[in-house]
Write an enzyme that holds these catalytic residues in place. Structure first.
Site, PDB file in Angstrom:
ATOM      1  N   ASP A 102     -25.224  60.147  19.996  1.00 44.26           N
ATOM      2  CA  ASP A 102     -26.170  60.904  20.514  1.00 44.26           C
ATOM      3  C   ASP A 102     -25.930  62.066  21.539  1.00 44.26           C
ATOM      4  O   ASP A 102     -25.579  63.003  21.183  1.00 44.26           O
ATOM      5  CB  ASP A 102     -27.323  59.880  20.624  1.00 44.26           C
ATOM      6  CG  ASP A 102     -28.838  60.416  20.882  1.00 44.26           C
ATOM      7  OD1 ASP A 102     -29.006  61.568  20.798  1.00 44.26           O
ATOM      8  OD2 ASP A 102     -29.831  59.611  21.002  1.00 44.26           O
ATOM      9  N   LYS A 131     -25.999  62.549  15.645  1.00 38.77           N
ATOM     10  CA  LYS A 131     -27.114  63.415  15.535  1.00 38.77           C
ATOM     11  C   LYS A 131     -26.913  64.867  15.805  1.00 38.77           C
ATOM     12  O   LYS A 131     -26.019  65.269  16.726  1.00 38.77           O
ATOM     13  CB  LYS A 131     -28.015  62.906  16.746  1.00 38.77           C
ATOM     14  CG  LYS A 131     -28.776  61.816  16.463  1.00 38.77           C
ATOM     15  CD  LYS A 131     -29.851  61.332  17.375  1.00 38.77           C
ATOM     16  CE  LYS A 131     -30.296  60.092  17.284  1.00 38.77           C
ATOM     17  NZ  LYS A 131     -31.227  59.486  18.032  1.00 38.77           N
ATOM     18  N   PHE A 152     -34.970  59.113  15.862  1.00 42.61           N
ATOM     19  CA  PHE A 152     -34.512  57.646  16.214  1.00 42.61           C
ATOM     20  C   PHE A 152     -34.431  56.948  14.738  1.00 42.61           C
ATOM     21  O   PHE A 152     -35.531  57.011  13.879  1.00 42.61           O
ATOM     22  CB  PHE A 152     -35.629  57.140  17.288  1.00 42.61           C
ATOM     23  CG  PHE A 152     -35.111  55.887  17.690  1.00 42.61           C
ATOM     24  CD1 PHE A 152     -34.454  55.945  19.118  1.00 42.61           C
ATOM     25  CD2 PHE A 152     -35.249  54.608  17.249  1.00 42.61           C
ATOM     26  CE1 PHE A 152     -33.775  54.752  19.415  1.00 42.61           C
ATOM     27  CE2 PHE A 152     -34.848  53.452  17.738  1.00 42.61           C
ATOM     28  CZ  PHE A 152     -33.845  53.565  18.649  1.00 42.61           C
ATOM     29  N   VAL A 153     -33.461  56.427  14.665  1.00 41.10           N
ATOM     30  CA  VAL A 153     -33.266  55.766  13.473  1.00 41.10           C
ATOM     31  C   VAL A 153     -33.025  54.079  13.726  1.00 41.10           C
ATOM     32  O   VAL A 153     -32.277  53.739  14.729  1.00 41.10           O
ATOM     33  CB  VAL A 153     -32.043  56.270  12.526  1.00 41.10           C
ATOM     34  CG1 VAL A 153     -32.405  57.818  11.907  1.00 41.10           C
ATOM     35  CG2 VAL A 153     -30.663  56.211  13.454  1.00 41.10           C
ATOM     36  N   ASP A 159     -31.031  49.190  16.377  1.00 43.68           N
ATOM     37  CA  ASP A 159     -32.072  48.590  16.721  1.00 43.68           C
ATOM     38  C   ASP A 159     -33.314  49.359  17.384  1.00 43.68           C
ATOM     39  O   ASP A 159     -32.928  50.429  18.062  1.00 43.68           O
ATOM     40  CB  ASP A 159     -31.840  47.455  17.525  1.00 43.68           C
ATOM     41  CG  ASP A 159     -31.725  47.724  19.127  1.00 43.68           C
ATOM     42  OD1 ASP A 159     -30.733  48.673  19.177  1.00 43.68           O
ATOM     43  OD2 ASP A 159     -32.304  47.379  19.988  1.00 43.68           O
ATOM     44  N   ARG A 165     -31.923  45.521  13.398  1.00 43.16           N
ATOM     45  CA  ARG A 165     -30.499  45.591  13.128  1.00 43.16           C
ATOM     46  C   ARG A 165     -30.076  44.979  11.745  1.00 43.16           C
ATOM     47  O   ARG A 165     -29.196  45.869  11.236  1.00 43.16           O
ATOM     48  CB  ARG A 165     -29.773  44.670  14.142  1.00 43.16           C
ATOM     49  CG  ARG A 165     -29.582  45.203  15.537  1.00 43.16           C
ATOM     50  CD  ARG A 165     -28.522  44.640  16.297  1.00 43.16           C
ATOM     51  NE  ARG A 165     -29.036  44.847  17.729  1.00 43.16           N
ATOM     52  CZ  ARG A 165     -28.650  45.848  18.633  1.00 43.16           C
ATOM     53  NH1 ARG A 165     -28.015  46.754  17.950  1.00 43.16           N
ATOM     54  NH2 ARG A 165     -28.937  46.031  19.687  1.00 43.16           N
TER      55      ARG A 165
HETATM   56  P1  XMP Z   1     -25.606  58.230  23.609  1.00 41.40           P
HETATM   57  O1  XMP Z   1     -26.843  59.105  24.131  1.00 41.40           O
HETATM   58  O2  XMP Z   1     -24.829  57.604  25.054  1.00 41.40           O
HETATM   59  O3  XMP Z   1     -26.156  56.968  22.747  1.00 41.40           O
HETATM   60  O4  XMP Z   1     -24.630  59.007  22.668  1.00 41.40           O
HETATM   61  C1  XMP Z   1     -25.551  56.037  22.304  1.00 41.40           C
HETATM   62  C2  XMP Z   1     -26.131  54.746  21.953  1.00 41.40           C
HETATM   63  O5  XMP Z   1     -27.603  54.890  22.158  1.00 41.40           O
HETATM   64  C3  XMP Z   1     -28.200  54.228  21.032  1.00 41.40           C
HETATM   65  N1  XMP Z   1     -28.753  55.322  20.135  1.00 41.40           N
HETATM   66  C4  XMP Z   1     -29.672  54.717  19.047  1.00 41.40           C
HETATM   67  N2  XMP Z   1     -30.063  53.557  18.773  1.00 41.40           N
HETATM   68  N3  XMP Z   1     -31.425  54.587  17.093  1.00 41.40           N
HETATM   69  C5  XMP Z   1     -30.729  53.494  17.609  1.00 41.40           C
HETATM   70  O6  XMP Z   1     -31.105  52.214  17.214  1.00 41.40           O
HETATM   71  C6  XMP Z   1     -30.991  55.881  17.526  1.00 41.40           C
HETATM   72  O7  XMP Z   1     -31.741  56.760  16.902  1.00 41.40           O
HETATM   73  C7  XMP Z   1     -29.953  55.981  18.689  1.00 41.40           C
HETATM   74  N4  XMP Z   1     -29.532  56.591  19.309  1.00 41.40           N
HETATM   75  C8  XMP Z   1     -28.917  56.438  20.059  1.00 41.40           C
HETATM   76  C9  XMP Z   1     -26.834  53.383  20.461  1.00 41.40           C
HETATM   77  O8  XMP Z   1     -26.783  52.250  20.717  1.00 41.40           O
HETATM   78  C10 XMP Z   1     -25.561  54.317  20.637  1.00 41.40           C
HETATM   79  O9  XMP Z   1     -24.498  53.458  20.716  1.00 41.40           O
END
Ligand code: XMP
Length: 185
Positions: A102, A131, A152-153, A159, A165
């Site tokens: 993300d 993303k 958000f997925v 989760d 999950r």
């Molecule tokens: P970053 O922003 O550090 O995020 O790259 C990584 C972690 O954030 C969670 N994440 C999500 N979890 N749906 C989710 O269920 C999403 O759309 C999402 N985007 C980020 C996830 O734990 C990931 O490892």
């Protein structure tokens, strides 16, 4: 749970077909090398289990548990490592497996800590989802299952508030689910 889903992005069979391709590529790339997989818990559990069973190489499996989200949809902006010590990966080729790239904060923190403290021979990153957005934290994934929009997925390990999950597919929640009180409160 199914009533909370607005739309499905990737069905189980679509995910598994893509994992066949990723596993073939990873198997070819790591042939003859000492591979250690580090799974980032909990989000990568289903992805890791299905992907690793398709990789036809001897490998070591370790895990790392970090938190950057605290229940909801927004990252806390700080990565907390849940365990004091890192896996021993000295001179090994490390493949970090996570559910989603993300902002890049989480994976960059893990990669940098391993690089600085654990002496791996190499580090690559494999994510199921990436993303499409400008990333605050510069980080490239070497293996990507699917690119998605900036939404958000949930499902297949991902989760919202520790729910969804165990959905076998990846989907998007109905907007009203985000504002509903959590069943545990
Ligand atoms: P970053 O922003 O550090 O995020 O790259 C990584 C972690 O954030 C969670 N994440 C999500 N979890 N749906 C989710 O269920 C999403 O759309 C999402 N985007 C980020 C996830 O734990 C990931 O490892």
């Amino acid at each position: 749970m199914l009533n909370d889903i607005e739309r499905t992005l990737f069905h189980e069979q679509t995910i598994l077909r893509r994992l066949d391709e990723l596993a073939t590529q990873i198997t070819a790339d790591y042939l003859g090398r000492d591979l250690t997989v580090i799974a980032v818990l909990n989000g990568s559990l289903f992805f890791m289990a299905d992907l690793l069973r398709r990789i036809q190489l001897p490998l070591r499996l370790d895990s790392i548990s970090v938190s950057s989200y605290h229940g909801g949809r927004q990252s806390a902006g700080v990565v907390t490592f849940e365990q004091a010590s890192l896996p021993d990966v000295t001179a090994r080729h490390v493949l970090i497996i996570d559910d989603i790239l993300d902002t890049g904060l989480t994976l960059r923190a893990i990669r940098d800590r391993l690089l600085n403290e654990a002496n791996p021979a190499s580090i690559r990153i494999c994510v199921l989802l990436r993303k499409e957005k400008p990333r605050a934290h510069e980080l490239e994934a070497d293996y990507v299952g699917f690119d998605i929009g900036n939404e958000f997925v949930v499902g297949y390990g991902l989760d919202f508030d520790e729910r969804y999950r165990n959905l076998p597919f990846i989907g998007v929640l109905k907007p009203e689910v985000f504002s509903a009180p959590s069943p545990s409160t």
